[in-house]
Enzyme design. Structure first.
Site, PDB file in Angstrom:
ATOM      1  N   LEU A   1       0.827  -1.198   0.000  1.00  0.00           N
ATOM      2  CA  LEU A   1       0.000   0.000   0.000  1.00  0.00           C
ATOM      3  C   LEU A   1       0.859   1.244   0.000  1.00  0.00           C
ATOM      4  O   LEU A   1       1.884   1.304   0.690  1.00  0.00           O
ATOM      5  CB  LEU A   1      -0.918   0.039   1.228  1.00  0.00           C
ATOM      6  CG  LEU A   1      -1.898  -1.101   1.433  1.00  0.00           C
ATOM      7  CD1 LEU A   1      -1.329  -2.085   2.440  1.00  0.00           C
ATOM      8  CD2 LEU A   1      -3.226  -0.579   1.940  1.00  0.00           C
ATOM      9  N   ASP A   2       0.417   2.210  -0.769  1.00  0.00           N
ATOM     10  CA  ASP A   2       0.969   3.551  -0.617  1.00  0.00           C
ATOM     11  C   ASP A   2       0.368   4.139   0.654  1.00  0.00           C
ATOM     12  O   ASP A   2      -0.703   3.739   1.098  1.00  0.00           O
ATOM     13  CB  ASP A   2       0.601   4.399  -1.838  1.00  0.00           C
ATOM     14  CG  ASP A   2       1.158   5.804  -1.741  1.00  0.00           C
ATOM     15  OD1 ASP A   2       2.340   5.942  -1.399  1.00  0.00           O
ATOM     16  OD2 ASP A   2       0.399   6.750  -1.985  1.00  0.00           O
ATOM     17  N   LYS A   3       1.049   5.090   1.245  1.00  0.00           N
ATOM     18  CA  LYS A   3       0.573   5.650   2.515  1.00  0.00           C
ATOM     19  C   LYS A   3      -0.490   6.707   2.301  1.00  0.00           C
ATOM     20  O   LYS A   3      -1.610   6.611   2.840  1.00  0.00           O
ATOM     21  CB  LYS A   3       1.757   6.256   3.294  1.00  0.00           C
ATOM     22  CG  LYS A   3       1.341   6.920   4.621  1.00  0.00           C
ATOM     23  CD  LYS A   3       2.555   7.418   5.375  1.00  0.00           C
ATOM     24  CE  LYS A   3       3.253   8.557   4.655  1.00  0.00           C
ATOM     25  NZ  LYS A   3       2.432   9.797   4.625  1.00  0.00           N
TER      26      LYS A   3
ATOM     27  N   THR B   1      -4.469   6.145   1.092  1.00  0.00           N
ATOM     28  CA  THR B   1      -4.931   4.775   1.241  1.00  0.00           C
ATOM     29  C   THR B   1      -5.049   4.432   2.722  1.00  0.00           C
ATOM     30  O   THR B   1      -6.140   4.284   3.251  1.00  0.00           O
ATOM     31  CB  THR B   1      -3.975   3.808   0.529  1.00  0.00           C
ATOM     32  OG1 THR B   1      -2.633   4.052   0.978  1.00  0.00           O
ATOM     33  CG2 THR B   1      -4.030   4.000  -0.967  1.00  0.00           C
TER      34      THR B   1
ATOM     35  N   VAL C   1      -1.740  -1.197  -3.986  1.00  0.00           N
ATOM     36  CA  VAL C   1      -2.899  -0.337  -3.782  1.00  0.00           C
ATOM     37  C   VAL C   1      -2.437   1.118  -3.778  1.00  0.00           C
ATOM     38  O   VAL C   1      -1.551   1.488  -3.016  1.00  0.00           O
ATOM     39  CB  VAL C   1      -3.614  -0.659  -2.453  1.00  0.00           C
ATOM     40  CG1 VAL C   1      -4.873   0.193  -2.308  1.00  0.00           C
ATOM     41  CG2 VAL C   1      -3.963  -2.132  -2.379  1.00  0.00           C
TER      42      VAL C   1
END
Length: 772
Positions: free
Chosen positions: A461-463, A466, A662
């Site tokens: 995941l990107d921070k 998201t 994501v």
């Protein structure tokens, strides 16, 4: 004034990384060759041999090609697809064919094709085409036998069977009852069977025609009648069940009302509100929505603060409060009060319409399991057909019984030879899964990604946007050295205004309200450096000014020791630090904080229970990435990543299993393209995310991620059940046929009954919810 669609599109595509923490690139994603290619799948027959896919229509249509859509009611399985491909292969002007079997829809990509010639070719196959743009024929025709005639045929067939069961001597009464029953419902099947045989296709109609004709020739009149009646009845029931699967997608269109209340403005306008067809509403028109009404089109609010139920788009059951300037979507329900919004999309281009179109297009991309089943069916049918011939000839030759007994067993085998239930088990389940996902705000771009989601082992995941809310805010700032607060804020504002990154917008929002005590800064040669920040030259002094993260500061000549010292002065809390400098001198810092979403930790915990490990990839400082990871319960956290670093991390994760990335679908486009599955979060209203991501989550709730995996695994379980049902029933009746314990009507009942079972079982996914 609301932005035009063109302006919004330009803004969305310009969201590249700028001055904060995220490693971002502007490059467009590369298509995944194994999943994104639009090569035409092999047209295996539902009940017959596979059709080779190497025809001119196998390539993707060029952008310049025109589209012509037809509805063909008889086209219900890959059998008809193969026949139509063969019939239209050499038609002048045809470039590519796109089949949507669940919708019974054929899209012809062409360059000036002759419509009459096209229709004639389709009719030669025994099918009836209807052009969707033909307004003179907007009613849906039917090719099914009327229920009354079917009921009468059933009574006659039962009468013929009863005569035999009771041992009555009726002379010609049994053949007469049977022939009338067959004439009432069997003629369409015979016609379609003859067309299939003429084209060299062993479909269910061809096999059933041969079986019924053979039964009549050897004197089994009652069974011949019962076979054709049961077959026609099962076709009726199967068509009704498949219609439910088709409506899982097309039914979403009904969520947008056909009319809208529009202000009649302009020079000739009356200034009054009037209701018109939604198709006639133009971009820029003002629409009013009262309490309890659905929105007919997409737009931006110009008056009011509505509370909207956006479940048709996002899948969220809780209402969303919207305010002035925010986007609203067709199909949403206004829960209270009234409000006005200005239309930004035509009725055929709303977010809801794009979702439906994307899922319908996804249905033509066959899942790996479906391709395997099609290949198996292509071998199974001719093998059983040959076996039936051997039984018919070998039974008397080997002394196993009279030749009529062998022929009868061969006819039973012919009925069993059609793997309709097996072939239909995969598409009906996958289409139902895609429809169920769309109804819950999850747009899956094909069965291949639905299947991959079941095998997911790693999630990256990107921070920003998201795990966090994606709405960073400026919490404090301070001048450094001998510079003043006013100078630092003025220069930072001038740089931040050149970017659309969330952190840049936070700086603009936080600094923009402060009074400008000095003239505006004039900048030249503004350059965005992905994952670092912004660099420019001051027009008056020629000095290099910059705004970005610690990596950019290091590139500008600022020592790490100095950054550590100033960072310590900033209390080193969980806020991200954006540095401002001129040449190699620090001028100021700005602390920006983006809060963790309330549902992030629960979503991560649920992913862990599903056996999925979670990693976070960010361009932010490692210490702050670690802090967010600890709070959210993430397994691995990687900070200070450039775009190429993210891609390398994804490659490493992919070597450990199936990996999904994501992101927002725009800033993370290269990473989403590199991952096994690219998932865009918060894609509602974003053309780029809907078009480029493998899976698009319409809402911005991390809880949709475990929901997606639950849905994919439930669909997979139903798919396996359906395949086992279809194969198991076939195996049992093959054995019964060879041992003489299966009759013709029993074989038909088993074959079509198994089709109904797998269709009904596949549709169960539409009734399930995956809220955890």
């Amino acid at each position: 004034m609301a932005d035009s669609p063109e302006e919004r599109s330009a803004k969305s595509t310009s969201k590249a990384g700028c001055c904060a923490f995220d490693a971002v690139s502007r490059t467009e994603p590369q298509a995944k060759s194994e999943t994104r290619s639009e090569t035409r799948p092999a047209a295996s027959t539902c009940c017959g041999a596979a059709e080779t896919a190497d025809t001119p229509q196998s390539s993707e249509a060029s952008p310049s090609a025109s589209r012509l859509a037809l509805t063909i009611d008889e086209m219900c399985c890959p059998t008809e697809e193969g026949v139509l491909r063969k019939a239209l292969a050499d038609l002048p002007g045809v470039e590519a064919l796109s089949f949507q079997l669940m919708q019974r829809r054929l899209v012809v990509h062409h360059h000036g094709v002759d419509r009459d010639a096209l229709a004639a070719r389709v009719r030669d196959t025994g099918m009836t085409p209807r052009f969707e743009d033909d307004q003179a024929d907007d009613s849906r025709s039917t090719t099914t036998t009327p229920w009354g005639r079917l009921a009468l045929a059933g009574i006659l067939a039962l009468g013929a069977e009863a005569i035999g069961w009771l041992g009555l001597t009726a002379g010609l009464l049994t053949p007469l009852l049977a022939m009338v029953a067959i004439a009432l419902v069997g003629i369409p099947t015979w016609k379609k069977g003859l067309v299939a045989l003429r084209h060299g296709t062993l479909n269910i109609n061809a096999l059933m025609s041969v079986a019924v004709t053979g039964a009549m020739l050897i004197g089994h009149w009652a069974e011949a009648a019962m076979v054709i009646v049961l077959f026609t009845l099962a076709e009726h029931l199967e068509a009704r069940s498949l219609a439910r699967a088709r409506q899982a997608i097309s039914g979403l269109l009904d969520l947008a009302p056909p009319r809208a209340r529009v202000l009649d403005e302009g020079e000739s306008g009356t200034g009054e509100w009037r209701e018109i067809d939604a198709d006639d509403v133009a971009i820029g028109d003002l629409v009013r929505v009262h309490a309890g009404e659905r929105l007919a089109l997409d737009g931006e609010i110009v008056r009011g603060d509505p509370s909207l139920d956006e479940a048709p788009i996002t899948g969220e059951s809780l209402p969303r409060d919207r305010s002035l300037g925010e986007s609203v979507y067709a199909g949403s329900i206004n829960l209270a009060g009234d409000f006005d919004y200005r239309v930004t999309r035509r009725a055929n281009d709303t977010t809801l319409a794009r979702i439906i179109h994307a899922v319908e297009e996804a249905q033509s991309r066959r899942a790996p399991t479906q391709r395997i089943i099609d290949r198996f069916a292509a071998i199974y049918t001719p093998v059983v057909f040959v076996l039936a011939g051997l039984v018919a000839l070998g039974w008397p030759l080997l002394g196993l019984g009279p030749w009529l007994d062998g022929v009868y067993r061969a006819l039973v085998l012919l009925v069993i030879a059609c793997p309709c239930a097996l072939v239909i088990s995969t598409p009906v389940t996958v289409v139902s899964g895609l429809g169920a996902a769309a109804r819950q705000g999850i747009l899956i771009k094909g069965g291949v990604f639905l299947e991959q989601a079941t095998r997911l082992t790693h999630l990256a995941l990107d921070k920003t946007g998201t795990l966090t809310e994606g709405k960073p805010r400026l919490v404090r700032s301070a001048a450094l050295g001998d510079s003043s607060d006013a100078e630092g804020q003025r220069l930072a504002l001038a740089l931040a205004e050149r970017s659309n990154h969330p952190v840049s917008r936070a700086l603009v929002q936080g600094l923009g309200s402060q009074p400008a005590s000095q003239p505006a800064v004039s900048l030249e040669g503004v350059e965005e450096r992905g994952g670092r920040g912004l660099v420019a030259s001051e027009a008056d002094s020629g000095a290099t000014v910059w705004l970005g993260n610690a990596r950019l500061a290091g590139e500008m000549g600022v020592s790490q020791a100095q950054l550590n010292s100033e960072d310590s002065d900033a209390d080193n809390d969980d806020a991200g630090i954006v540095w401002l400098g001129r040449d190699d001198r620090l001028l100021a810092y700005f602390a920006v904080r983006d809060a963790l979403r309330s549902t992030s930790r629960q979503a991560i915990e649920r992913l862990h229970r599903q056996g999925v490990s979670v990693s976070m990839l960010s361009g932010d400082a490692q210490a702050r990435v670690d802090a967010i990871a600890r709070e959210a319960g993430i397994d691995e956290a990687y900070g200070e990543l450039l775009p190429e670093d993210k891609l390398a991390r994804l490659d490493a994760l992919s070597r450990r299993g199936v990996c999904a990335m994501v992101g927002d679908g725009i800033n993370d486009a290269p990473a989403l393209a590199r991952a096994d599955i690219g998932i865009a979060m918060g894609a509602a209203g974003s053309d780029v995310a809907i078009e480029t991501a493998d899976i698009a989550l319409m809402n911005d709730d991390p809880a949709s991620l475990p929901r997606l995996i639950d849905l994919a695994r439930s669909t997979r379980r139903l798919l396996v059940q359906n395949i086992a049902l279809a194969l198991g029933i076939k195996a049992v009746f093959l054995a019964l046929a060879l041992t003489g314990h299966a009759t013709l009507w029993m074989a038909v009942f088993a074959d079509l009954g198994s089709s109904l079972l797998v269709v009904g079982n596949g549709l169960r996914i539409l009734r399930q919810r995956f809220d955890g």
